[in-house]
Design a protein around this motif. Structure first.
Motif, PDB file in Angstrom:
ATOM      1  N   ARG A   1       0.830  -1.211   0.000  1.00  0.00           N
ATOM      2  CA  ARG A   1       0.000   0.000   0.000  1.00  0.00           C
ATOM      3  C   ARG A   1       0.860   1.255   0.000  1.00  0.00           C
ATOM      4  O   ARG A   1       0.580   2.242  -0.652  1.00  0.00           O
ATOM      5  CB  ARG A   1      -0.925  -0.033   1.213  1.00  0.00           C
ATOM      6  N   LYS A   2       1.964   1.215   0.820  1.00  0.00           N
ATOM      7  CA  LYS A   2       2.858   2.385   0.870  1.00  0.00           C
ATOM      8  C   LYS A   2       3.498   2.632  -0.492  1.00  0.00           C
ATOM      9  O   LYS A   2       3.667   3.766  -0.939  1.00  0.00           O
ATOM     10  CB  LYS A   2       3.944   2.176   1.923  1.00  0.00           C
ATOM     11  N   ILE A   3       3.882   1.521  -1.153  1.00  0.00           N
ATOM     12  CA  ILE A   3       4.522   1.680  -2.458  1.00  0.00           C
ATOM     13  C   ILE A   3       3.549   2.300  -3.450  1.00  0.00           C
ATOM     14  O   ILE A   3       3.891   3.201  -4.217  1.00  0.00           O
ATOM     15  CB  ILE A   3       5.033   0.310  -2.958  1.00  0.00           C
ATOM     16  N   THR A   4       2.293   1.819  -3.380  1.00  0.00           N
ATOM     17  CA  THR A   4       1.295   2.397  -4.291  1.00  0.00           C
ATOM     18  C   THR A   4       1.024   3.868  -3.964  1.00  0.00           C
ATOM     19  O   THR A   4       0.844   4.706  -4.848  1.00  0.00           O
ATOM     20  CB  THR A   4      -0.002   1.584  -4.205  1.00  0.00           C
ATOM     21  N   GLU A   5       1.022   4.181  -2.612  1.00  0.00           N
ATOM     22  CA  GLU A   5       0.801   5.590  -2.230  1.00  0.00           C
ATOM     23  C   GLU A   5       1.954   6.462  -2.712  1.00  0.00           C
ATOM     24  O   GLU A   5       1.765   7.598  -3.139  1.00  0.00           O
ATOM     25  CB  GLU A   5       0.641   5.699  -0.721  1.00  0.00           C
ATOM     26  N   LEU A   6       3.193   5.945  -2.581  1.00  0.00           N
ATOM     27  CA  LEU A   6       4.330   6.722  -3.055  1.00  0.00           C
ATOM     28  C   LEU A   6       4.243   6.986  -4.549  1.00  0.00           C
ATOM     29  O   LEU A   6       4.592   8.059  -5.040  1.00  0.00           O
ATOM     30  CB  LEU A   6       5.638   5.994  -2.722  1.00  0.00           C
ATOM     31  N   HIS A   7       3.785   5.963  -5.283  1.00  0.00           N
ATOM     32  CA  HIS A   7       3.623   6.161  -6.719  1.00  0.00           C
ATOM     33  C   HIS A   7       2.522   7.168  -7.018  1.00  0.00           C
ATOM     34  O   HIS A   7       2.573   7.888  -8.010  1.00  0.00           O
ATOM     35  CB  HIS A   7       3.325   4.815  -7.399  1.00  0.00           C
ATOM     36  N   ALA A   8       1.490   7.268  -6.122  1.00  0.00           N
ATOM     37  CA  ALA A   8       0.359   8.164  -6.368  1.00  0.00           C
ATOM     38  C   ALA A   8       0.654   9.617  -5.989  1.00  0.00           C
ATOM     39  O   ALA A   8      -0.055  10.512  -6.401  1.00  0.00           O
ATOM     40  CB  ALA A   8      -0.871   7.672  -5.601  1.00  0.00           C
TER      41      ALA A   8
ATOM     42  N   PRO B   1       4.476  16.137  -6.886  1.00  0.00           N
ATOM     43  CA  PRO B   1       5.399  17.109  -6.276  1.00  0.00           C
ATOM     44  C   PRO B   1       4.685  18.229  -5.542  1.00  0.00           C
ATOM     45  O   PRO B   1       5.145  18.693  -4.507  1.00  0.00           O
ATOM     46  CB  PRO B   1       6.181  17.647  -7.485  1.00  0.00           C
ATOM     47  N   GLN B   2       3.531  18.709  -6.053  1.00  0.00           N
ATOM     48  CA  GLN B   2       2.823  19.797  -5.382  1.00  0.00           C
ATOM     49  C   GLN B   2       2.341  19.373  -4.008  1.00  0.00           C
ATOM     50  O   GLN B   2       2.442  20.133  -3.031  1.00  0.00           O
ATOM     51  CB  GLN B   2       1.646  20.242  -6.260  1.00  0.00           C
ATOM     52  N   GLY B   3       1.830  18.147  -3.913  1.00  0.00           N
ATOM     53  CA  GLY B   3       1.397  17.663  -2.612  1.00  0.00           C
ATOM     54  C   GLY B   3       2.558  17.496  -1.650  1.00  0.00           C
ATOM     55  O   GLY B   3       2.438  17.794  -0.454  1.00  0.00           O
ATOM     56  N   SER B   4       3.695  16.994  -2.146  1.00  0.00           N
ATOM     57  CA  SER B   4       4.867  16.863  -1.277  1.00  0.00           C
ATOM     58  C   SER B   4       5.320  18.220  -0.759  1.00  0.00           C
ATOM     59  O   SER B   4       5.671  18.381   0.417  1.00  0.00           O
ATOM     60  CB  SER B   4       6.002  16.187  -2.059  1.00  0.00           C
ATOM     61  N   TRP B   5       5.312  19.248  -1.646  1.00  0.00           N
ATOM     62  CA  TRP B   5       5.716  20.602  -1.203  1.00  0.00           C
ATOM     63  C   TRP B   5       4.722  21.168  -0.182  1.00  0.00           C
ATOM     64  O   TRP B   5       5.115  21.809   0.784  1.00  0.00           O
ATOM     65  CB  TRP B   5       5.805  21.525  -2.413  1.00  0.00           C
ATOM     66  N   ARG B   6       3.424  20.903  -0.373  1.00  0.00           N
ATOM     67  CA  ARG B   6       2.429  21.374   0.583  1.00  0.00           C
ATOM     68  C   ARG B   6       2.633  20.699   1.928  1.00  0.00           C
ATOM     69  O   ARG B   6       2.520  21.355   2.985  1.00  0.00           O
ATOM     70  CB  ARG B   6       1.027  21.098   0.045  1.00  0.00           C
ATOM     71  N   ASP B   7       2.943  19.416   1.945  1.00  0.00           N
ATOM     72  CA  ASP B   7       3.220  18.741   3.209  1.00  0.00           C
ATOM     73  C   ASP B   7       4.455  19.303   3.884  1.00  0.00           C
ATOM     74  O   ASP B   7       4.510  19.453   5.112  1.00  0.00           O
ATOM     75  CB  ASP B   7       3.404  17.234   2.963  1.00  0.00           C
ATOM     76  N   PHE B   8       5.472  19.674   3.068  1.00  0.00           N
ATOM     77  CA  PHE B   8       6.695  20.243   3.653  1.00  0.00           C
ATOM     78  C   PHE B   8       6.440  21.622   4.269  1.00  0.00           C
ATOM     79  O   PHE B   8       6.940  21.959   5.327  1.00  0.00           O
ATOM     80  CB  PHE B   8       7.768  20.331   2.567  1.00  0.00           C
TER      81      PHE B   8
END
Length: 307
Positions: A50-57, A60-67
């Motif tokens: 599940r984590k692997i699939t989430e990482l694939h999903a 970059p915009q979401g990662s920057w928002r989380d940061f």
């Protein structure tokens, strides 16, 4: 002794039975542990997938928002690293209380203002009833009931009666003045001598003096000497004290003849302090190579401003 042996036998048989039972229990427990580990492995593999699939999903915009929205603990670090300040000395003893201030309220101010108006009205009524009116001081002229203007005792405005010729490299004192026949000319006081052109101060004070001299040169002389004029050729007009222009303070004006035509005007005005009995007069100095003429109608004025 027999019963002791019996007890030992019973104890030995009980230990073997417990070992058999414990062996069976351990076997069952081992089977259960294996089942649990298999289940955990199955769950772990599913979560990892599940984590692997989430990482694939993730994008970059979401990662920057989380940061950006991560919890900021820098303030807590600064608070931890902040040094504790030592407490200062204890405050001193409290001083004695001061005197109470005056209680000034709006009603008190209004009463005082009314009292002032009442007193001023009473003084005005007493002055009107008694026929008392303020008398102006010396030198003041009454205009109406309350306005007064100072009377000018010493002043004059005169004009030159006839032309005066000033020779080249020469000097002449202006004289032979007259009171203008037209309205506006005047002479107040006895300080001005029209024939000599001298004004003698009757009082010690500050006097305002001025003169406007209309000067002309011969037109033929002007055309002939226009190319021969030098920058140092000029005309000086002085209002001198006691005819000593170089010794005392005087009012003066310098007019260069280089850019002048055959007719021009020189104006001088200013203030001088005169003592009683001192006189002033107008002098013209011709620093050119040709004679000049001060025209009739040139004026000379003066006024006593104050003591």
């Amino acid at each position: 002794m027999r019963w002791i042996l019996v007890l030992l036998l019973v104890w030995a048989l009980g230990g073997r039975s417990q070992l058999c039972v414990g062996g069976r229990g351990k076997g069952r427990r081992r089977q259960k542990d294996v089942q649990i580990t298999e289940l955990l492995n199955a769950t772990l593999t599913s979560t990892e997938e599940r984590k692997i699939t989430e990482l694939h999903a993730l994008d970059p915009q979401g990662s920057w928002r989380d940061f950006v929205n991560r919890p900021d603990d820098s303030l807590q670090r600064r608070c931890r690293n902040k040094k504790k300040t030592l407490p200062g000395p204890p405050p001193g003893p409290r001083g004695p209380p001061g005197l109470p201030g005056a209680a000034v309220t709006q009603s008190v101010l209004l009463q005082e203002f009314k009292q002032m108006i009442r007193e001023a009205t009473q003084r005005r009524e007493l002055a009107v009833e008694g026929g008392i009116s303020p008398t102006p001081s010396a030198g003041l002229v009454a205009l109406g009931d309350t306005m007064y203007l100072r009377r000018i005792e010493e002043a004059f405005h005169c004009k030159l009666k006839q032309p005066i010729i000033v020779e080249k490299r020469g000097m002449a004192e202006m004289h032979n003045f007259q009171i203008p026949m037209a309205k506006g000319g005047f002479v107040r006081g006895a300080g001005l001598d029209l024939s000599s052109g001298r004004f003698t101060a009757p009082l010690t004070g500050i006097y305002q003096l001025s003169t406007n001299l209309h000067i002309s040169r011969d037109q033929s002389e002007t055309l002939r000497s226009r190319g021969q004029l030098r920058p140092q050729e000029h005309v000086l007009v002085h209002i001198c004290l006691e005819s000593l222009c170089n010794r005392h303070i005087s009012l003066e004006m310098v007019a260069s003849l280089e850019a002048k035509g055959h007719f021009f005007t020189v104006c001088v005005h200013g203030l001088l302090e005169l003592q009683v009995g001192q006189y002033v007069s107008v002098f013209v100095v011709n620093e050119s190579a040709s004679p000049i003429t001060v025209q009739a109608g040139s004026d000379f004025t003066g006024l006593l401003l104050g003591l």
